[in-house]
Design a protein around this motif. Structure first.
Motif, short mmCIF file in Angstrom:
data_model
loop_
_atom_site.label_atom_id
_atom_site.label_comp_id
_atom_site.label_asym_id
_atom_site.label_seq_id
_atom_site.Cartn_x
_atom_site.Cartn_y
_atom_site.Cartn_z
N GLY A 145 62.41 15.13 38.19
CA GLY A 145 62.22 16.37 37.46
C GLY A 145 62.15 16.22 35.95
O GLY A 145 62.61 17.08 35.20
N LEU A 146 61.59 15.14 35.46
CA LEU A 146 61.41 14.97 34.01
C LEU A 146 60.38 15.99 33.52
O LEU A 146 59.39 16.25 34.19
N PRO A 147 60.61 16.58 32.31
CA PRO A 147 59.64 17.52 31.77
C PRO A 147 58.27 16.88 31.57
O PRO A 147 58.17 15.67 31.31
N ALA A 148 57.23 17.69 31.71
CA ALA A 148 55.85 17.18 31.59
C ALA A 148 55.63 16.48 30.25
O ALA A 148 54.91 15.49 30.16
N GLU A 149 56.29 17.02 29.20
CA GLU A 149 56.09 16.44 27.87
C GLU A 149 56.60 15.00 27.81
O GLU A 149 55.96 14.13 27.21
N VAL A 150 57.74 14.76 28.44
CA VAL A 150 58.30 13.40 28.46
C VAL A 150 57.34 12.46 29.17
O VAL A 150 57.05 11.35 28.71
N ILE A 151 56.82 12.94 30.31
CA ILE A 151 55.92 12.10 31.10
C ILE A 151 54.67 11.75 30.30
O ILE A 151 54.27 10.58 30.22
N SER A 152 54.08 12.75 29.64
CA SER A 152 52.84 12.46 28.91
C SER A 152 53.13 11.58 27.70
O SER A 152 52.32 10.71 27.36
N THR A 153 54.30 11.77 27.05
CA THR A 153 54.65 10.92 25.92
C THR A 153 54.70 9.46 26.35
O THR A 153 54.17 8.57 25.69
N TRP A 154 55.38 9.20 27.49
CA TRP A 154 55.52 7.81 27.94
C TRP A 154 54.22 7.25 28.49
O TRP A 154 53.96 6.05 28.35
N ASP A 155 53.37 8.13 29.11
CA ASP A 155 52.05 7.65 29.54
C ASP A 155 51.30 7.08 28.34
O ASP A 155 50.76 5.97 28.39
N HIS A 156 51.32 7.86 27.26
CA HIS A 156 50.62 7.43 26.06
C HIS A 156 51.26 6.16 25.47
O HIS A 156 50.57 5.19 25.14
N THR A 157 52.59 6.17 25.34
CA THR A 157 53.30 5.05 24.73
C THR A 157 53.08 3.76 25.50
O THR A 157 52.77 2.71 24.92
N MET A 158 53.25 3.83 26.81
CA MET A 158 53.16 2.60 27.61
C MET A 158 51.73 2.09 27.69
O MET A 158 51.51 0.88 27.77
N ARG A 159 50.75 3.01 27.66
CA ARG A 159 49.36 2.57 27.68
C ARG A 159 49.09 1.76 26.41
O ARG A 159 48.48 0.69 26.45
N THR A 160 49.59 2.27 25.27
CA THR A 160 49.40 1.58 23.99
C THR A 160 50.09 0.21 24.01
O THR A 160 49.50 -0.80 23.62
N ILE A 161 51.34 0.19 24.47
CA ILE A 161 52.11 -1.07 24.43
C ILE A 161 51.47 -2.12 25.34
O ILE A 161 51.27 -3.27 24.93
N THR A 162 51.15 -1.74 26.58
CA THR A 162 50.64 -2.74 27.53
C THR A 162 49.28 -3.27 27.10
O THR A 162 48.86 -4.33 27.56
N ALA A 163 48.57 -2.53 26.23
CA ALA A 163 47.27 -3.02 25.76
C ALA A 163 47.41 -3.86 24.50
O ALA A 163 46.45 -4.47 24.05
N SER A 164 48.63 -3.88 23.91
CA SER A 164 48.80 -4.58 22.63
C SER A 164 48.83 -6.09 22.81
O SER A 164 49.30 -6.60 23.83
N ALA A 165 48.31 -6.79 21.81
CA ALA A 165 48.26 -8.25 21.88
C ALA A 165 49.68 -8.82 21.97
O ALA A 165 49.92 -9.80 22.69
#
Lengths: 321, 503
Positions: free
Chosen positions: A258-278
């Motif tokens: 039951g995490l709020p949608a905002e938390v989920i979208s924040t981490w989707d964005h954050t983790m996408r950026t991190i996993t793509a980083s050199a």
């Protein structure tokens, strides 16, 4: 009387102000430090990855992130802590396949992996190849099967943990082949590798293989997973060989249900950026993991699927526990 | 050759030397506080080692381990509380010697033996890693069973008082070690459904509870007027506070033997420094001219476990560098740090990345010298710290012990366990049950049980017992040594009892 009324009014105003603050901050997660619980000891692979992610996520989110090691119970105590935490996005946890997919089939764990957790993102998958000594007579997985059929109860093998994914998947494959083998329970990949190189066991199944494989001390014959990983591209997988149980060994991030949608979208964005980083790709390469990002939606679906398949296969095959 | 010289020059750089100094100081401090181990600090350092050069970060970690093995013996000697489990065997002779006022001599013995053991195993590592590792790799579960039996023999020799009380203590320790997951079937054992007990009882709460907390409880029984006394007094005589040249020379055979035992044990993954310390102690006692001294402050009894447990730390890297197999937690953490540096340990590392490896070797030897020098400064400091009155010292021990038990897993349950064990240990010592034997039983039983049950599985998958034993030359040699030692010990005992009855 007047004094009490004044205090009363002050309290009402304070409550309203606090409520407004709460509303105002609700729109900008995160507004305070986040804790990520690692269910393993400091220094292990899961811990190193989480700390690497925390360092980068701090910069992206602009909030302090604490990494907390909560070991014990075969990683289930730490995952349980996350499952019971407030679903506000300030307590998250590192999850791997073992406490979520495998362990609940064998122990009473303090959470329901299918209901009590929100799976935020997957960032690493590992292979768990079937290894034999470099000078072994077994050239393929088929050779092992043929030997085990001809010599019931003589094929001595081991994995890094009892009832972990490599153990269960291989036991299931052997059951499917109608093989009786001798499983030697060991603790940790160190012990398995030493036993393999020393000639005590003929076969080991585990994720820590890079060094000995590169040195030619061991050979990989098959991988327990469903898709080939880059550094073992020439090795067949259990799925290709037609076995029913082909678990993926994954590292991911999760929170309470039951995490709020905002938390989920924040981490989707954050983790996408991190996993793509050199930087992260470099860390992953050195720690011998394959970066394999999945966002919340895909990760959630994948975990639920793995949980279901594991449970059904164990029941239908009657794999020896 | 060029690689070796380049490695040495790297290890002599200012940043590498600073790393070693910081590592030794931190290690000695952390080691001397019960419950805080160098492994915890190093574990937290691993992710950051990414930002250091390998010849700075890794020697710093190794220096921490070396320092902590010396540091952990200080509280073992002065307060009967080993700072880390590796110093448990040092309590047996170190504490009696300190109680007789010769704490200074005991600590100098530890420093001398520690640095000797370290240097011995480092040189073995550098000169013979490949050869030693290829022997070590032949040790399987069956060979481990025999090795643990060697260590268990020390229990026989340790027991001074009533033998049935000793046996009960050992069995109690073994019983407590059964709590947790069954090592073979993976089912829960004696956990009563409590997840906190799932992975068994932690060694740290157990050790601190039985040795430190029980001592605090015993002190509570003392009349109030005694509380102003100092916990330990140091003799003013100079020769009680140093180790003379004659004593150093007399210790040499013990040191060589113990260092060799430690090096072999360290090269075998999974046994660890505590086991090595007990085997070495037993060997020192068995070969001693006057075994009666042991347990009452024998210098050999202090030097043997210390040389052995330090020798383990260098030897742990032998299987790591030869095959990529870490010998214990310390080596596993070093492995993590090496991987982060992009160095994959194994035979290929010497070909692909020789310079950092030679730099690390050279830094390890340097670290031994630094350890000795800083240790000399640490001894007077340790004396000062325990020279406060009991009423201040023991409450402080209580606070540190609780913090240490908590810090290990971040679990309050461990603190409760520690106090529970403290009460148990206090009751046991009131009725003269040896708590040290309980602790040894607890440490050795899991390795013995696991190896024995693994051996049974292996034998069932081979062609019978005889074929199994004859197919393992190392096992045959070990069994022969075990048989000979058993006969020798029994004969010694018979001679001794005849001597006693003749009196």
């Amino acid at each position: 009387m007047k004094f009490i009324r004044t205090v009363f009014h002050a309290l009402i105003i304070l409550t309203v102000v606090l409520a407004l603050v709460e509303v105002a901050t609700a729109g900008n997660y995160p507004s305070k430090p986040i804790t990520i619980v690692v269910p393993y000891a400091p220094g292990g692979g899961g811990d190193a990855f989480t700390r690497a992610i925390a360092l980068q996520a701090q910069e992206i989110l602009g909030a302090k992130i604490f990494v907390e090691n909560r070991m014990g119970g075969g990683a289930t105590i730490g995952v349980g802590t996350v499952a019971r935490a407030r679903a506000d996005g300030y307590t998250l946890g590192f999850v791997s396949s073992s406490p979520v997919v495998a362990a609940p089939n064998f122990f009473n764990v303090p959470y329901d992996p299918a209901k009590d957790l929100t799976y935020l993102s997957r960032f690493i998958i590992s292979a768990a190849p079937v290894l034999v000594r470099g000078d072994s007579k077994f050239q393929s997985f088929r050779d092992l099967i043929v030997y085990a059929k001809a010599n019931p109860g003589k094929l001595l093998w081991s994995t890094a943990g009892i009832n972990g994914a490599p153990h269960i998947a291989t036991e299931a494959a052997f059951t499917q082949e109608g093989i009786k083998s001798a499983f030697l329970p060991m603790q940790g990949s160190t012990e398995v590798l030493a036993a393999l190189l020393g000639g005590t066991i003929a076969m080991g199944v585990m994720s820590d293989y890079a060094g000995p494989l590169a040195a030619g001390d061991v050979r990989a014959l098959a991988d327990i997973g469903s898709e080939r990983v880059p550094d073992l591209a020439e090795i067949p997988t259990y799925r290709e060989m037609g076995y029913a149980l082909t678990p993926t060994i994954f590292f991911g991030l999760a929170g309470p249900a039951g995490l709020p949608a905002e938390v989920i979208s924040t981490w989707d964005h954050t983790m996408r950026t991190i996993t793509a980083s050199a930087a992260f790709i470099e860390v992953a390469k050195r720690l011998n993991g394959n970066v394999a990002y999945l966002d919340h939606k895909a990760f959630q679906a994948m975990v639920l699927d793995e949980i279901g398949t594991m449970r059904e296969t164990l029941q239908s095959l009657e794999v020896p526990k | 050759m060029e690689a070796i010289l380049e490695g040495i020059s790297l290890s002599l750089s200012a940043s590498a030397l600073t790393g070693i100094m910081v590592g030794i100081i931190l290690g000695q401090l952390l080691g001397s506080i019960p419950g805080l181990t160098a492994a915890m600090a190093v574990a937290l350092l691993v992710p950051f080692s990414f930002y250091f050069d390998p010849w700075v970060g890794i020697p710093m970690m190794l220096a921490m381990f070396k320092g902590s093995l010396f540091g952990s013996s200080m509280p073992a000697i002065l307060l009967r509380t080993p700072g880390t489990p590796a110093a448990a065997a040092t309590v047996i002779d170190g504490n009696p010697l300190a109680k007789s006022g010769k704490g200074g001599k005991a600590m100098h013995t530890v420093l001398y033996a520690s640095v000797f053991g370290d240097a011995f195993s480092d040189i073995c590592l550098i000169l013979g890693a490949g050869m030693l590792a290829s022997i070590a790799i032949r040790f399987g579960p069956s060979e481990y069973v025999v090795l643990i039996l060697f260590a268990l023999m020390s229990l026989v020799s340790l027991n001074h008082g009533s033998s049935w009380k000793g046996i009960i203590s050992i069995l109690l320790g073994m019983l407590i070690s059964c709590i947790g997951l069954d090592p073979i079937t993976g089912t829960e054992r004696l956990t009563f459904g409590n997840l906190e007990l799932f992975e068994g009882i932690g060694l740290i709460p157990m050790l601190i509870g039985f040795l430190a907390i029980s001592e605090v409880f015993s002190q509570l029984e003392q009349p109030i007027r005694n509380l102003g006394e100092k916990a330990i007094t140091f003799s003013k005589r100079r020769e009680d506070n140093r180790l003379s040249g004659t004593e150093r020379r007399a210790l040499l055979p013990t040191l060589l033997r113990s260092s060799a035992i430690g090096t072999v044990t360290g090269a075998l993954p999974g046994l660890g420094s505590t086991v090595a310390a007990f085997i070495a102690y037993n060997e020192a006692r068995r070969t001693a001219k006057n075994p009666k001294e042991f347990g009452h402050g024998s210098l050999h009894g202090i030097a043997a476990p210390e040389a052995a447990n330090n020798a383990v730390s260098g030897a742990n890297l032998i299987p790591l560098l030869a095959f990529g197999i870490p010998g214990d937690v310390a080596a596993a953490l070093i492995l993590g740090a090496l991987l982060i540096q992009g160095i994959v340990p194994g035979p290929l590392a010497f070909r692909d990345n020789p310079v950092p490896i030679y730099a690390i070797f050279s830094a390890m030897l340097l670290a031994n010298i630094v350890n000795y020098v800083i240790g000399l400064g640490f001894i007077p400091l340790a004396k000062k710290m325990v020279s406060v009155p009991k009423r201040l010292l023991f409450p402080a021990v209580l606070v540190f012990a609780s913090a240490g038990a908590y810090a290990m897993r971040g679990s309050l349950f461990d603190v409760q366990l520690m106090f529970g064990f403290g009460v148990m240990g206090w009751l046991m010592s009131k009725f003269q049950f040896p708590t040290v034997l309980l602790v040894i039983g607890f440490i050795l039983a899991p390795i013995l049980e696991r190896s024995a049950r693994q051996t049974l599985i292996i034998v069932s998958a081979s062609d019978g017992w005889f074929a199994f034993v004859t197919s393992r030359p190392v096992l045959m040699i070990l069994l022969a040594i075990l048989a000979i030692l058993t006969v020798i010990i029994i004969r010694q005992r018979m001679v001794m009892s005849r001597y006693v009855s003749a009196q």
